[in-house]
Motif scaffolding. Sequence first.
Motif, PDB file in Angstrom:
ATOM      1  N   GLY A   1      -1.384  -3.402 -22.344  1.00  0.00           N
ATOM      2  CA  GLY A   1      -1.631  -3.360 -20.898  1.00  0.00           C
ATOM      3  C   GLY A   1      -0.909  -4.469 -20.173  1.00  0.00           C
ATOM      4  O   GLY A   1       0.201  -4.839 -20.537  1.00  0.00           O
ATOM      5  N   GLY A   2      -1.554  -4.985 -19.167  1.00  0.00           N
ATOM      6  CA  GLY A   2      -0.944  -6.051 -18.394  1.00  0.00           C
ATOM      7  C   GLY A   2      -1.542  -6.098 -17.007  1.00  0.00           C
ATOM      8  O   GLY A   2      -2.283  -5.201 -16.614  1.00  0.00           O
ATOM      9  N   THR A   3      -1.218  -7.138 -16.317  1.00  0.00           N
ATOM     10  CA  THR A   3      -1.784  -7.295 -14.975  1.00  0.00           C
ATOM     11  C   THR A   3      -0.689  -7.287 -13.920  1.00  0.00           C
ATOM     12  O   THR A   3      -0.769  -7.956 -12.921  1.00  0.00           O
ATOM     13  CB  THR A   3      -2.548  -8.622 -14.875  1.00  0.00           C
ATOM     14  N   GLY A   4       0.319  -6.534 -14.175  1.00  0.00           N
ATOM     15  CA  GLY A   4       1.363  -6.371 -13.188  1.00  0.00           C
ATOM     16  C   GLY A   4       2.378  -7.487 -13.239  1.00  0.00           C
ATOM     17  O   GLY A   4       2.344  -8.303 -14.136  1.00  0.00           O
ATOM     18  N   PRO A   5       3.291  -7.481 -12.284  1.00  0.00           N
ATOM     19  CA  PRO A   5       3.338  -6.560 -11.165  1.00  0.00           C
ATOM     20  C   PRO A   5       4.147  -5.280 -11.403  1.00  0.00           C
ATOM     21  O   PRO A   5       4.332  -4.519 -10.475  1.00  0.00           O
ATOM     22  CB  PRO A   5       4.017  -7.397 -10.077  1.00  0.00           C
TER      23      PRO A   5
ATOM     24  N   GLU B   1      -3.391 -12.441  -2.206  1.00  0.00           N
ATOM     25  CA  GLU B   1      -4.778 -12.518  -2.659  1.00  0.00           C
ATOM     26  C   GLU B   1      -4.751 -13.094  -4.063  1.00  0.00           C
ATOM     27  O   GLU B   1      -3.726 -13.029  -4.744  1.00  0.00           O
ATOM     28  CB  GLU B   1      -5.402 -11.121  -2.741  1.00  0.00           C
ATOM     29  N   GLU B   2      -5.901 -13.593  -4.507  1.00  0.00           N
ATOM     30  CA  GLU B   2      -5.873 -14.265  -5.798  1.00  0.00           C
ATOM     31  C   GLU B   2      -5.696 -13.327  -6.978  1.00  0.00           C
ATOM     32  O   GLU B   2      -5.207 -13.711  -8.028  1.00  0.00           O
ATOM     33  CB  GLU B   2      -7.121 -15.118  -5.975  1.00  0.00           C
ATOM     34  N   GLN B   3      -6.112 -12.087  -6.819  1.00  0.00           N
ATOM     35  CA  GLN B   3      -6.106 -11.189  -7.965  1.00  0.00           C
ATOM     36  C   GLN B   3      -4.936 -10.203  -7.976  1.00  0.00           C
ATOM     37  O   GLN B   3      -4.813  -9.420  -8.896  1.00  0.00           O
ATOM     38  CB  GLN B   3      -7.410 -10.375  -8.005  1.00  0.00           C
TER      39      GLN B   3
ATOM     40  N   TRP C   1      -1.666  -4.258  -7.233  1.00  0.00           N
ATOM     41  CA  TRP C   1      -0.842  -4.468  -6.036  1.00  0.00           C
ATOM     42  C   TRP C   1      -1.745  -4.439  -4.801  1.00  0.00           C
ATOM     43  O   TRP C   1      -2.513  -3.479  -4.614  1.00  0.00           O
ATOM     44  CB  TRP C   1       0.199  -3.371  -5.873  1.00  0.00           C
ATOM     45  N   SER C   2      -1.618  -5.432  -3.963  1.00  0.00           N
ATOM     46  CA  SER C   2      -2.463  -5.511  -2.762  1.00  0.00           C
ATOM     47  C   SER C   2      -2.446  -4.225  -1.964  1.00  0.00           C
ATOM     48  O   SER C   2      -3.488  -3.677  -1.619  1.00  0.00           O
ATOM     49  CB  SER C   2      -1.969  -6.619  -1.839  1.00  0.00           C
TER      50      SER C   2
END
Lengths: 377, 419
Positions: free
Chosen positions: A74-78, B80-82, B329-330
Amino acid sequence: MKVTFPHMGNAWIVIQALFEALDVEVVVPPPTGKGTLNLGTKLAPESACLPLKINLGNYIEAAAKGADTIVITGGTGPCRFGFYGESERQILADAGYDFEVVILEPPDGSLWGLAQRIRYLAGSKNSWARIVGAVRFAYEKSVVLDQVEDLVHAARPRFGDAVAAEKLYAKARQHLIEGTSYTSLHQVPLRLAQAIRDHQAAGGSGDKEPLRVGIVGEIYTILEPFASLDVEQQLGALGVEVDRSIYLSGWVGQHVFRGLAQGYRPLRAYPRLAKPYLGHFVGGHGLETVGAAVNFARRGFDGIIQLLPLGCMPEIVAAGILPRIQADFSIPIMTLTLDEHTGRAGLQTRVEAFVDLLERRKSGRLKRGSVLSVAGK
Amino acid sequence: MKVGFPRAVYYYDYFPFWAGFFESLNLELVASPLTNRRIMESGLKKASDETCLPIKILAGHIQALKDVDALFLPRMVSTEEQTYLCPKLLGLPESIFPAVPQGMPVLTVNFNRRLGKRRLLAELEHFGASLGKSRVEVHRAFELGGEWQERFEKSRLKGLSFAESMEEFDPVVRPKRRKAEEGSQNLASATVRGKEPPAREGQGAEVTGREVTEQEVVGRGGSDRGVAEREVVGREVTERKVVGGEVTNRKVAGREAAGREPTGNTPEERKEPSLTIALVGHSYLTQETYANLNLLGRLQSQATVRLVEEVEAGRIAEGLRSQRKALFWSHARKILGAGSFFSRGDEVDGIIYLSCFGCGTDSITQDLLARVARREHKPYMVLTLDEHSGEAGLVTRLEAFLDMTERRVRRESDVSAHG
Ligand code: SF4
Ligand code: SF4
């Protein structure tokens, strides 16, 4: 539970080894082919990137062989890859495929979370020591695999006939699949190197130093020959030695082990090399593409090819920057855009034209520094 | 020093912050003119073929900023932070350098909330120092930017239009007045602000006091056939829009008061906007009147329109609840959250997702939202813009969608009335 996973070049060898060492039942999807892509393209959103379409096809073909659980990192982007797992789960569920999807990701960036998911898959029958041992062995396999691929890159252009190199490659891969001890693993590249030397000694090689081309770009298309329409093999057949910005173990080290392991071709140096051209990561391997291009240019490669799956955001950013590297280092850079409509013949023509250009440059008929505009379409 | 800010991509969501930031530092920040044919064409020339429409438009706006001392092209990593913004915004400014005119200095700074306020401030201080500003000045600028941004966002949440909300931060943007305050008011407000909007071709047409948006004025000043055609359509749309805008505003107020929307769906009311349609998508597409062929205006003349920016954070979170994994993504989060919220309630009758060719984040978001809308039986359409999008195609698809939605609404209200 029957676990399957998306194909990515030879990665299956490593993944299969890992699960088998843990007694997890695993279904390796049938080799990716045209039919796989067609299946995936039908279900995927049209504008999704190529890897997602191929992944979906792999899962459906694996489902036919009884797979019910998907494992994907997985991953947290971007970049989109971080959302592949969830996106694919929904697409498959709506299409009537009832998969469990386990996303191997360190949710908070820690290895602990990753370990827990592996634990879940491995079940309680495995001790932690056994899990750690299996992971280490699989990782070692990926490093050896990369050595094998690199040797093949060197052998292809030096062998007179293309078939001989592929034969040695297939054999080495087979040894790797069968290797169950560290000793037997480490034998594989040694034996391959010896076989290559033997072939050359028997007079089976051309005499001129091959051209060198660096392949940069999106990881999946670099590692999966089906996605790149065998561009490495094509180049090899044209007498070109290729090197890549990323190998499997380097990616695993960075992406899965958070830099704790470095792999065969560490990615560490790329951000620094890229800095004068791109000062920030952009997701995927956009920054690595830029850094690797600088690296290849500095090492005196004859040309660079960027692999860009249509619409790939990080690689589009990199593609906007590569022309500057091309100009600064006076090195031809070509971008190949790949999607499900890319035809083999068209691609081959472009690759041949590119190699032709490199050859003319090298033989001095085209002066270094003369205008080059081979990048782009 | 006069600093130019391109009226593209991040302009539409974050310009007030930067306007306040620069204002506080005593630097003049001006946005490029509204998108027009020339800007679009020069953008297409300079941006890579592969990239998405908004980045191509950005390339055009960068070239349109001529009489400035420098360009400001921040790297907006996250607000944003996340979450992150799109990788293509992370790749600015370097990836857009080919569009920057020779010799034009580029100012840039990383804006990354993920790293926390302290490190964000440190980045900004560093940037301020390069402009000869002290730490204290930068902190003050950060505060003012924050205030302006909040004011802008609150105004959008209240349901005021983009132009109404942006007007005070960017004098070039001028909302169309409602009937009551038409004409003299329109001109008065321009003078009150003290800053004259930059002179532009076609300015004369505007003084007639007619309800013409700047966008169309600019179009009228153009020189060739394509533009003339556009003018006709533009004017017609504008006139319809006046009526639509009126009703829209009244309807919104009415709903807020009554908490419930009037349900008149008789065929005679067909000309009045009886439908409520949510238009979702990146603000730089929904508000980019030139590129989207005035889609928002067209829609407003036929329906009450709800937008992502009007949906509060709580409802967005509620909308996102059915997703197992959070989008990172925001913009995509807001679009999916608002879109899911609209799908579930009965406030809107249908959803239009405005996307563009080459948008990587939309390829995921529009698919996720399509699945939510399908589950909720909400009419849903994706409109994909590209640089060649024609009026005819857009109008046909829009009409067909509105007809279909209206038929459904009528059928459903029949059923409930009789059953
Ligand atoms: S790197 Fe590119 S191709 Fe790969 S998942 Fe991300 S956007 Fe898609
Ligand atoms: S979010 Fe989509 S439209 Fe916006 S910059 Fe990224 S790819 Fe382009």
